[in-house]
Design a protein around this motif. Structure first.
Motif, PDB file in Angstrom:
ATOM      1  N   ASN A 243      19.436 -15.410  12.998  1.00 43.53           N
ATOM      2  CA  ASN A 243      20.324 -15.401  11.829  1.00 43.53           C
ATOM      3  C   ASN A 243      19.759 -14.617  10.652  1.00 43.53           C
ATOM      4  O   ASN A 243      20.300 -14.674   9.542  1.00 43.53           O
ATOM      5  CB  ASN A 243      20.684 -16.827  11.393  1.00 43.53           C
ATOM      6  N   LEU A 244      18.690 -13.858  10.890  1.00 40.87           N
ATOM      7  CA  LEU A 244      18.095 -13.046   9.833  1.00 40.87           C
ATOM      8  C   LEU A 244      17.529 -11.755  10.425  1.00 40.87           C
ATOM      9  O   LEU A 244      16.731 -11.789  11.359  1.00 40.87           O
ATOM     10  CB  LEU A 244      16.958 -13.810   9.132  1.00 40.87           C
ATOM     11  N   PHE A 245      17.991 -10.639   9.895  1.00 34.80           N
ATOM     12  CA  PHE A 245      17.377  -9.344  10.184  1.00 34.80           C
ATOM     13  C   PHE A 245      16.479  -8.974   9.010  1.00 34.80           C
ATOM     14  O   PHE A 245      16.951  -8.858   7.863  1.00 34.80           O
ATOM     15  CB  PHE A 245      18.427  -8.254  10.368  1.00 34.80           C
ATOM     16  N   LEU A 246      15.183  -8.787   9.272  1.00 31.73           N
ATOM     17  CA  LEU A 246      14.258  -8.243   8.288  1.00 31.73           C
ATOM     18  C   LEU A 246      14.270  -6.731   8.476  1.00 31.73           C
ATOM     19  O   LEU A 246      13.616  -6.198   9.373  1.00 31.73           O
ATOM     20  CB  LEU A 246      12.848  -8.798   8.506  1.00 31.73           C
ATOM     21  N   VAL A 247      15.040  -6.037   7.646  1.00 31.93           N
ATOM     22  CA  VAL A 247      15.247  -4.612   7.861  1.00 31.93           C
ATOM     23  C   VAL A 247      14.093  -3.812   7.269  1.00 31.93           C
ATOM     24  O   VAL A 247      13.787  -3.929   6.076  1.00 31.93           O
ATOM     25  CB  VAL A 247      16.585  -4.144   7.258  1.00 31.93           C
ATOM     26  N   SER A 248      13.453  -3.026   8.116  1.00 33.14           N
ATOM     27  CA  SER A 248      12.351  -2.184   7.691  1.00 33.14           C
ATOM     28  C   SER A 248      12.830  -1.187   6.638  1.00 33.14           C
ATOM     29  O   SER A 248      13.808  -0.474   6.844  1.00 33.14           O
ATOM     30  CB  SER A 248      11.781  -1.438   8.904  1.00 33.14           C
ATOM     31  N   TRP A 249      12.101  -1.142   5.491  1.00 28.49           N
ATOM     32  CA  TRP A 249      12.490  -0.259   4.384  1.00 28.49           C
ATOM     33  C   TRP A 249      11.270   0.477   3.884  1.00 28.49           C
ATOM     34  O   TRP A 249      10.259  -0.136   3.519  1.00 28.49           O
ATOM     35  CB  TRP A 249      13.117  -1.065   3.252  1.00 28.49           C
ATOM     36  N   SER A 250      11.352   1.794   3.847  1.00 25.95           N
ATOM     37  CA  SER A 250      10.190   2.597   3.463  1.00 25.95           C
ATOM     38  C   SER A 250      10.529   3.639   2.404  1.00 25.95           C
ATOM     39  O   SER A 250       9.747   4.549   2.174  1.00 25.95           O
ATOM     40  CB  SER A 250       9.606   3.286   4.701  1.00 25.95           C
ATOM     41  N   GLY A 251      11.698   3.551   1.769  1.00 23.96           N
ATOM     42  CA  GLY A 251      12.065   4.487   0.713  1.00 23.96           C
ATOM     43  C   GLY A 251      13.520   4.881   0.789  1.00 23.96           C
ATOM     44  O   GLY A 251      14.285   4.370   1.613  1.00 23.96           O
ATOM     45  N   TYR A 282       9.290  -4.732   3.565  1.00 24.00           N
ATOM     46  CA  TYR A 282       8.790  -3.607   2.760  1.00 24.00           C
ATOM     47  C   TYR A 282       7.576  -2.996   3.444  1.00 24.00           C
ATOM     48  O   TYR A 282       6.552  -3.658   3.631  1.00 24.00           O
ATOM     49  CB  TYR A 282       8.437  -4.092   1.360  1.00 24.00           C
ATOM     50  N   GLU A 283       7.673  -1.729   3.791  1.00 22.46           N
ATOM     51  CA  GLU A 283       6.616  -1.045   4.539  1.00 22.46           C
ATOM     52  C   GLU A 283       5.566  -0.513   3.558  1.00 22.46           C
ATOM     53  O   GLU A 283       5.614   0.645   3.126  1.00 22.46           O
ATOM     54  CB  GLU A 283       7.212   0.093   5.365  1.00 22.46           C
ATOM     55  N   SER A 284       4.587  -1.368   3.221  1.00 23.38           N
ATOM     56  CA  SER A 284       3.559  -0.978   2.256  1.00 23.38           C
ATOM     57  C   SER A 284       2.783   0.245   2.726  1.00 23.38           C
ATOM     58  O   SER A 284       2.467   1.146   1.939  1.00 23.38           O
ATOM     59  CB  SER A 284       2.584  -2.140   2.029  1.00 23.38           C
ATOM     60  N   VAL A 285       2.460   0.272   4.031  1.00 21.56           N
ATOM     61  CA  VAL A 285       1.702   1.391   4.575  1.00 21.56           C
ATOM     62  C   VAL A 285       2.614   2.615   4.635  1.00 21.56           C
ATOM     63  O   VAL A 285       3.683   2.580   5.236  1.00 21.56           O
ATOM     64  CB  VAL A 285       1.160   1.058   5.973  1.00 21.56           C
ATOM     65  N   GLY A 286       2.194   3.690   4.030  1.00 22.19           N
ATOM     66  CA  GLY A 286       3.017   4.881   3.978  1.00 22.19           C
ATOM     67  C   GLY A 286       3.834   4.961   2.698  1.00 22.19           C
ATOM     68  O   GLY A 286       4.179   6.057   2.252  1.00 22.19           O
ATOM     69  N   ARG A 287       4.144   3.792   2.112  1.00 25.55           N
ATOM     70  CA  ARG A 287       4.891   3.787   0.843  1.00 25.55           C
ATOM     71  C   ARG A 287       3.932   3.771  -0.346  1.00 25.55           C
ATOM     72  O   ARG A 287       4.127   4.463  -1.330  1.00 25.55           O
ATOM     73  CB  ARG A 287       5.831   2.574   0.799  1.00 25.55           C
ATOM     74  N   LEU A 288       2.896   2.944  -0.218  1.00 25.43           N
ATOM     75  CA  LEU A 288       1.896   2.857  -1.267  1.00 25.43           C
ATOM     76  C   LEU A 288       0.679   3.694  -0.874  1.00 25.43           C
ATOM     77  O   LEU A 288       0.498   4.061   0.290  1.00 25.43           O
ATOM     78  CB  LEU A 288       1.491   1.394  -1.493  1.00 25.43           C
ATOM     79  N   ILE A 289      -0.157   3.986  -1.839  1.00 19.36           N
ATOM     80  CA  ILE A 289      -1.360   4.796  -1.607  1.00 19.36           C
ATOM     81  C   ILE A 289      -2.424   3.896  -1.005  1.00 19.36           C
ATOM     82  O   ILE A 289      -2.812   2.885  -1.605  1.00 19.36           O
ATOM     83  CB  ILE A 289      -1.836   5.422  -2.930  1.00 19.36           C
ATOM     84  N   SER A 290      -2.895   4.234   0.193  1.00 19.82           N
ATOM     85  CA  SER A 290      -3.803   3.344   0.907  1.00 19.82           C
ATOM     86  C   SER A 290      -4.977   4.108   1.493  1.00 19.82           C
ATOM     87  O   SER A 290      -4.959   5.333   1.601  1.00 19.82           O
ATOM     88  CB  SER A 290      -3.048   2.608   2.013  1.00 19.82           C
ATOM     89  N   ARG A 291      -6.024   3.332   1.889  1.00 21.76           N
ATOM     90  CA  ARG A 291      -7.189   3.878   2.600  1.00 21.76           C
ATOM     91  C   ARG A 291      -7.215   3.279   3.998  1.00 21.76           C
ATOM     92  O   ARG A 291      -7.332   2.067   4.156  1.00 21.76           O
ATOM     93  CB  ARG A 291      -8.483   3.494   1.879  1.00 21.76           C
ATOM     94  N   PRO A 292      -7.075   4.083   5.034  1.00 20.09           N
ATOM     95  CA  PRO A 292      -7.157   3.566   6.406  1.00 20.09           C
ATOM     96  C   PRO A 292      -8.545   3.789   6.970  1.00 20.09           C
ATOM     97  O   PRO A 292      -9.295   4.611   6.444  1.00 20.09           O
ATOM     98  CB  PRO A 292      -6.135   4.427   7.132  1.00 20.09           C
ATOM     99  N   PRO A 293      -8.714   3.210   8.220  1.00 17.36           N
ATOM    100  CA  PRO A 293      -8.371   1.834   8.528  1.00 17.36           C
ATOM    101  C   PRO A 293      -9.594   0.960   8.317  1.00 17.36           C
ATOM    102  O   PRO A 293     -10.698   1.502   8.319  1.00 17.36           O
ATOM    103  CB  PRO A 293      -7.974   1.907  10.009  1.00 17.36           C
ATOM    104  N   PRO A 294      -9.635  -0.331   8.145  1.00 17.48           N
ATOM    105  CA  PRO A 294      -8.409  -1.100   8.006  1.00 17.48           C
ATOM    106  C   PRO A 294      -7.705  -0.746   6.701  1.00 17.48           C
ATOM    107  O   PRO A 294      -8.277  -0.070   5.847  1.00 17.48           O
ATOM    108  CB  PRO A 294      -8.916  -2.541   8.007  1.00 17.48           C
ATOM    109  N   VAL A 295      -6.494  -1.198   6.539  1.00 20.31           N
ATOM    110  CA  VAL A 295      -5.677  -0.799   5.404  1.00 20.31           C
ATOM    111  C   VAL A 295      -6.163  -1.493   4.126  1.00 20.31           C
ATOM    112  O   VAL A 295      -6.294  -2.714   4.082  1.00 20.31           O
ATOM    113  CB  VAL A 295      -4.200  -1.135   5.657  1.00 20.31           C
TER     114      VAL A 295
END
Length: 985
Positions: A243-251, A282-295
Motif C-alpha cells: 500500500n506504499l510506493f517509495l518512489v526513487s527521486w534524484s532530481g 530521496y537518493e542522497s548518493v549522486g544528489r548530494l556531494i559525497s566521498r566514496p566508498p563508504p559513503v
C-alpha cells in the motif's frame, strides 16, 4: 498576447450565433471515475430524413465495488430523433487490447494472458426501458456484470432510426482493477507495507540494455512513462498487499532527472494512483556531494545543506500536499537513502531544513534514516546522536553484505537479531523502527562485483523473513505498523517483487500469504460496505444540486455504535502553498460545503446483519470534487471508513449551453503555457494582475475543471486552444478532463516559431510549410477524436483559426486549396478556416496582398482588435473600432466571407520582460469593454462571432479570467451582455 511582437495578428474569444438546427448538443458523461475518452460518428441516406439520431446523457456507474475493484456497472443513455422512430440500438463492451507490449516491449506472447486476463467482447441488443421501439425518444439501461478488469474498456453504442440513419458513440473507461485492494484492507487494519519503486526505464528502453539483469519483467522491458504499465503495477502491488510506493527521486532539472520527475507527476495523475500511498525515497548518493566508498556526506558543507533544503522545498511544492502522499501524524514522510553516511553537525543542518519547510509550507517532515545497520556500533554516542535527528529508522534491504558474513551466520538470522536489538533501543529513544528486508539481492550482472555473494530467492525464507519484519515493527503514533520489503522493480539488483518471466507471481504470492495470515490473526470481521452508489437527483444545466447515496452495511448490529456519512470538498490547499493563492481567496474559488449525516437504516431500526442505508444530499454548492466518507464506529472503539471521491461537481449552471441551444455560441481563447522548469516559473516574466487561482500550472486538472466551470457558467461554450504542438501533452490533458464534454473545442494554429519565414518575415505556402501545418492540424483532430472532445463546427465544417495567416505569401490560393484537400482526405470533413486579415489600418478597397489573400478563407478576424503600439486611434479607441469594422463589413458582404470582429478588455504589455515600456495601453474599463462588445456585435456577419482576446493571457493583460484585484468583474460584464443579446434571439 504573451510571447509575441506587437502588430502580428491573432484571434481570441469567440461568440458565434448559429441556426439552432446546427447546434445539436453532444452526448456527455457523468461518471465517478477519472478522465476518459469518447467519440461520435454518423452515417445517413442521401434523400428524405438525413439527420441521424442523437445519443444523449450517457452515464456509467459502478454498482458492485469491493475494495476498489469494480465488478458490475450500470450504463444509461437516451436516443432521440427529430423525424424517424428509433429502430435499433446495440451496445458493445470491448476489452482494450495492448499488443504493443509484445511488439514494442518484447513481452512473450504466452505471457500476454497472464498480464491481461482473457475476456470476451460482449454485445447487447437493447430494448428501450419501456420495452418497445415506438417513439422518437427512447431511454436505455443495461447492467454489465462480472467484469474481469486489468485493463481499460470501450463502450460502443450504435443507434439506427427507421430511415436508416445511424449514430455511433464510443467511450473508453479508465483502467479498471483486476484485483481487490488488499493494500487498503491492510492499511485500514493498521499495517503499511512499502516497497521502493523506480521510474528510471527510459523512452528508448536503453538502460535495459546498458546494464545486465537476471530477470525480465512479465510485461517485457517497458518504459516507465507508460500509463498502462504504471496502472498495472499499482493493481498488482495493491492486489497483493502493498500500500506504499517509495518512489526513487534524484532530481528534476534536465535529462534523465527531468524524465524521472515527470514520471512521478504522471503517477500521481493516473486515476488508479488514488488506490496506493506514495512517498519519496530521496537518493542522497549522486544528489548530494559525497566521498566514496563508504559513503560520507558532510552536512558541514553548506552546499549539501542548500541542495537538501532546495530539494525538499521543491518536493513540498510538488508532492507533499497530494491526497495520497503518505503522512504520519500529518507529516509527509521522506526516506533519506544512505543518511547513515551523513556527517558533520547533523542537528543544526536537519533543524534548518525542518524549519524552512515548516515556515514555508506549514508542516514538518517525518524523516526516515537507515542507521539501523547490523554492523553499527549501538554504543557509539556519535552514531546515536545522529540517529536522534530522525523520526524513524530502517536499514536498506536489511543490511545486505557482499561477503555473505551475516550476523548470526545467515541473512535470515541477521534480520531477527538486528531488529530485536534495534527495537529495544528505538523504543527507549522514541524513534520508530521500520524493518526492511528483501526476497533476493544479486547485482553481479549490473554494477556489482562478480565475486559478491547473492541473497537467493526462496519462498519459505521470504515468508519467515516477512514474519520477522512484522514482529519487530514499531507501532506508529496513528496505531499503524510499517515494514519495507524488497523493491517493486529494481531489476538491476534482482530485489524485485514485480512478476517476471522466470518466477512469475511467486514472490507476490508469498507476500500475500503472509499478510493474509497476519490479518486473520489480528482482526475480527470488520464492517463491509456493499452496493455503494451515488446518483444525481436534481441537475439543472449540467450542475448537480442534489444527489442520493445508498449502500448496504454488513456487520452484527449489536456491535455497531454509529454510522455517519461525511460529504466534504476535496482539499486544494496546494493552491496556496504551490501557486501562492491568497488564503482569503481560497473559499471564493473553492466554496466551503461540508456536511455530516448521522444515519439510521432505511427501515428505521439497526437490528439486522445486513442493513440498507440511504441519504439525500441537497443544495450542493459545487466547485470541487467531493469525498463521500462512510464512517462506522464499532462498540469496541474501532472506526472503519469507506470513501469514494466524485468527479468535479460544477459550481455554476451551464449558461453557455443555454445560449448554445438558443443559437448563440461563445468561445474563449485559452493558453496552456504556464509552466515551471528547472525551479523557475514563467509567471516570473511579469504580469500586471494576478489570477484568483494563484500562479498556477497549465497541466493541473483542477485548474482545467475550474476554468471550464467558470467559462460555461458565465456563458462561454467554446474553448479555443492556442495550438503549439510543443504543448500537445497539455492539450491532450485538457481534452481528457471530464468537464470538456460540456464545452465545444476549437483551436488557433500558431504559425510563428512553427513555419519557415521568408526575408520579409512572411510565411510562404511552400511544400515544406504546408506539410508541417497540415500534419499539425490533422494531429490535433486525431487527438480530439481519441479523447472524445466535441469539436466546433459551422455548416458541418470543423472550425479553426490561423494566427499569422495575414502574412502568408506565394500562391495562397493554391496553398489553401491544398491544405483543405489534405485535411479533408485524412479527417473526412471540410474545414471552416478563419484568417487574421482584419487589419483596421488597411482600407478594404485597396488592392493589398493581405486583402486579396483574405478571400481564400471562410472568415476573417483581427488580433487584439486592431491594437496599435502608439495609441494613435483618433478621437477614441472605440470610434476607431466602429469605423474600421463598418468598412470591413461592406467588403465581407460583397465577397461573401465571414466578418468576426475582435474585442479586448485591455492591452498592456509593458510589464512583461519582452514588452515595450513606451507602448500606449488600451484602457481596462468594464464600461468600455461592454461598449466594445456592442460595436463588434453590430458589425459581425451571420453566423455572428464576437472575438474577445483573451481568457488567460496575463502577460499582455488581455485576460478576463478572475483576478485577485478584480474578482469576477469581466466575466460578469460578459454574462450581462450575453443575457441581453439572448433575449432577442
Amino acid at each position: 498576447m504573451g510571447l509575441r511582437s506587437v502588430g502580428v495578428l491573432v484571434l481570441g474569444i469567440v461568440v458565434l450565433v448559429m441556426a439552432s438546427a446546427c447546434l445539436n448538443q453532444p452526448t456527455r458523461t457523468n461518471t465517478p471515475t477519472s478522465p476518459s475518452t469518447s467519440s461520435l460518428t454518423t452515417s445517413h441516406r442521401e434523400r428524405g430524413d438525413v439527420n441521424p439520431p442523437e445519443i444523449l446523457d450517457f452515464n456509467w456507474t459502478p454498482t458492485k465495488v469491493v475494495w476498489d475493484k469494480i465488478y458490475d456497472i450500470k450504463i444509461t443513455f437516451r436516443v432521440i430523433d427529430d423525424e424517424s422512430r428509433i429502430k435499433r440500438v446495440v451496445l458493445k463492451f470491448v476489452p482494450v487490447g495492448y499488443e504493443y507490449f509484445i511488439t514494442k516491449y518484447g513481452m512473450r506472447p504466452e505471457d500476454y494472458p497472464k498480464v491481461f486476463p482473457p475476456e470476451k467482447e460482449r454485445v447487447y441488443e437493447l430494448k428501450p426501458v419501456d420495452g418497445v421501439f415506438d417513439e422518437l425518444k427512447e431511454e436505455f439501461s443495461v447492467e454489465i456484470k462480472n467484469i474481469t478488469g486489468g485493463r481499460e474498456y470501450r463502450m460502443i453504442i450504435t443507434a439506427e432510426d427507421d430511415a436508416g440513419n445511424t449514430q455511433k458513440f464510443e467511450y473508453k473507461t479508465p483502467y479498471i482493477r483486476q484485483y481487490e485492494n488488499l493494500g487498503r484492507r491492510l492499511y485500514e487494519k493498521g499495517i503499511i507495507v512499502g516497497t521502493p519503486y523506480y521510474v528510471w526505464y527510459r523512452n528508448d528502453l536503453s538502460n535495459w540494455h546498458d546494464y545486465g539483469h537476471k530477470y525480465t519483467p512479465l510485461m517485457g522491458t517497458y518504459k516507465s512513462n507508460d500509463p498502462i504499465v504504471i496502472s498495472k503495477h499499482i493493481d498488482w502491488a495493491t492486489g497483493y498487499g502493498i500500500n506504499l510506493f517509495l518512489v526513487s527521486w534524484s532530481g528534476y532539472e534536465e535529462g534523465d532527472l527531468k524524465f524521472f520527475d515527470e514520471n512521478l507527476q504522471l503517477m500521481f495523475n493516473i486515476s488508479i494512483s488514488q488506490d496506493i500511498y506514495i512517498a519519496i525515497l530521496y537518493e542522497s548518493v549522486g544528489r548530494l556531494i559525497s566521498r566514496p566508498p563508504p559513503v560520507y556526506i558532510s552536512l558541514d558543507d553548506e552546499r549539501n545543506v542548500e541542495i537538501l533544503t532546495s530539494d525538499l522545498r521543491y518536493l513540498a511544492k510538488m508532492y507533499f500536499s497530494k491526497q495520497n502522499y503518505l503522512r504520519i501524524e500529518g507529516k509527509p514522510i521522506v526516506y533519506l537513502y544512505e543518511s547513515k553516511g551523513y556527517t558533520g553537525n547533523l542537528e543544526n543542518a536537519i533543524r534548518r531544513v525542518r524549519e524552512t519547510i515548516t515556515n514555508e509550507y506549514g508542516t514538518d517532515i517525518f524523516l526516515i534514516s537507515d542507521h539501523a545497520h547490523p554492523l553499527a556500533d549501538m554504543d557509539d554516542p556519535v552514531w546515536i546522536d545522529r540517529l536522534k535527528q530522525f523520526d524513524g529508522v530502517t536499514v536498506w534491504l536489511g543490511g545486505y553484505l557482499p561477503d555473505g558474513k551475516y550476523v548470526g551466520g545467515s541473512y535470515t538470522k541477521q534480520l531477527k537479531i538486528n531488529y530485536s536489538k534495534w527495537y529495544n533501543l528505538t523504543s527507549k529513544l522514541g524513534i520508530l523502527l521500520i524493518p526492511f528486508g528483501t526476497p533476493e539481492f544479486d547485482n553481479r550482472l549490473s554494477w556489482g562485483s562478480p565475486n559478491s555473494i547473492p541473497i537467493l530467492r526462496d519462498k519459505n525464507s521470504s515468508k519467515q523473513n516477512l514474519q520477522t519484519l512484522l514482529e519487530y515493527s514499531s507501532e506508529l503514533p496513528d496505531s499503524h505498523k510499517m515494514i519495507f520489503w524488497g523493491t517493486f522493480n529494481d531489476f538491476f539488483e534482482s530485489t524485485t517483487l514485480e512478476p517476471a518471466q522466470q518466477y512469475e507471481f511467486s514472490s507476490l504470492d508469498g507476500l500475500r500469504e503472509v499478510l493474509e495470515e497476519y490479518l486473520e490473526n489480528i482482526t475480527s470481521p470488520e464492517p463491509q460496505v456493499l452496493d455503494f452508489n451515488w446518483t444525481p437527483t436534481k441537475v439543472a444545466w449540467d450542475k448537480v444540486y442534489d444527489l442520493n447515496v445508498s449502500f448496504k452495511l454488513s456487520y452484527p448490529p449489536d456491535e455497531i455504535s454509529s454510522v455517519k456519512l461525511i460529504f466534504k470538498p476535496e482539499n486544494y490547499s496546494y493552491f496556496i502553498t504551490e501557486y501562492g493563492m491568497r488564503r482569503e481567496d481560497y473559499y471564493k474559488v473553492f466554496p466551503n460545503d461540508s456536511r455530516v449525516y448521522e444515519l439510521t437504516p432505511v427501515d428505521g431500526v439497526l437490528d439486522e446483519p445486513l442493513e440498507e442505508f440511504e441519504v439525500n444530499i441537497t443544495n450542493i454548492t459545487g466547485g470541487a470534487e467531493y469525498w463521500i466518507l462512510i464512517q462506522i464506529q464499532t462498540k469496541n472503539g474501532r472506526t472503519v471508513e469507506y470513501k469514494r471521491k466524485t468527479p468535479y461537481i460544477r459550481q455554476y449552471e451551464n449558461f453557455g449551453r443555454q445560449l448554445y441551444e438558443k443559437g448563440i455560441l461563445v468561445g474563449a481563447t485559452y493558453y496552456l503555457w504556464y509552466r515551471r522548469e528547472y525551479g523557475r516559473s514563467n509567471w516570473d516574466d511579469g504580469h500586471l494582475l494576478t489570477p484568483l487561482l494563484g500562479e498556477y500550472l497549465s497541466n493541473d486538472s483542477t485548474v482545467i475543471s475550474k476554468t471550464i466551470d467558470w467559462m460555461t457558467g458565465y456563458g462561454i461554450n467554446t474553448v479555443i486552444l492556442s495550438y503549439d504542438p510543443n504543448f500537445m501533452d497539455k492539450i491532450e490533458l485538457f481534452m481528457k478532463n471530464p468537464l470538456v464534454k460540456e464545452i465545444k473545442v476549437s483551436f488557433m494554429y500558431e504559425c510563428p516559431g512553427r513555419l519557415q519565414e521568408d526575408l520579409r518575415e512572411w510565411f510562404p505556402l511552400n511544400e515544406h510549410n504546408l506539410n508541417i501545418m497540415s500534419e499539425d492540424i490533422i494531429r490535433f483532430f486525431e487527438i480530439a477524436e481519441k479523447n472524445g472532445a466535441d469539436l466546433l463546427k459551422i455548416d458541418n465544417k470543423y472550425v479553426f483559426q490561423i494566427y499569422g495567416a495575414a502574412t502568408f505569401s506565394g500562391n495562397v490560393s493554391a496553398g489553401m486549396s491544398s491544405l483543405r484537400n489534405i485535411i479533408e482526405s485524412r479527417v473526412g470533413v471540410d474545414v471552416y478556416i478563419i484568417g487574421d486579415h482584419l487589419i483596421l489600418t488597411i482600407e478594404p478597397a485597396m488592392s493589398e496582398i493581405v486583402v486579396r489573400n483574405s478571400l481564400y478563407f471562410d472568415g476573417i478576424s483581427s488580433w487584439a482588435a486592431g491594437y496599435l503600439n502608439d495609441g494613435n486611434y483618433g478621437s477614441s479607441y472605440e470610434e476607431y473600432l466602429d469605423v474600421g469594422y463598418r468598412k470591413w463589413r461592406i467588403f465581407c458582404d460583397k465577397n461573401k466571407i465571414g466578418l468576426h470582429p475582435a474585442i479586448i478588455p485591455s492591452f498592456d504589455g509593458r510589464w512583461v520582460s519582452w514588452g515595450n515600456p513606451n507602448e500606449v495601453p488600451v484602457e481596462r474599463s468594464p464600461k468600455k469593454f461592454r461598449e466594445r462588445l456592442e460595436i463588434a456585435y453590430k458589425y459581425a456577419t451571420e453566423p455572428k462571432f464576437l472575438i474577445i482576446n483573451t481568457y488567460n493571457d496575463f502577460f499582455e493583460n488581455t485576460q478576463i479570467e478572475p483576478t485577485t484585484e478584480e474578482g469576477m468583474l469581466y466575466l460578469e460584464v460578459l454574462k450581462d451582455f450575453l443575457e441581453t443579446v439572448s433575449t432577442y434571439r
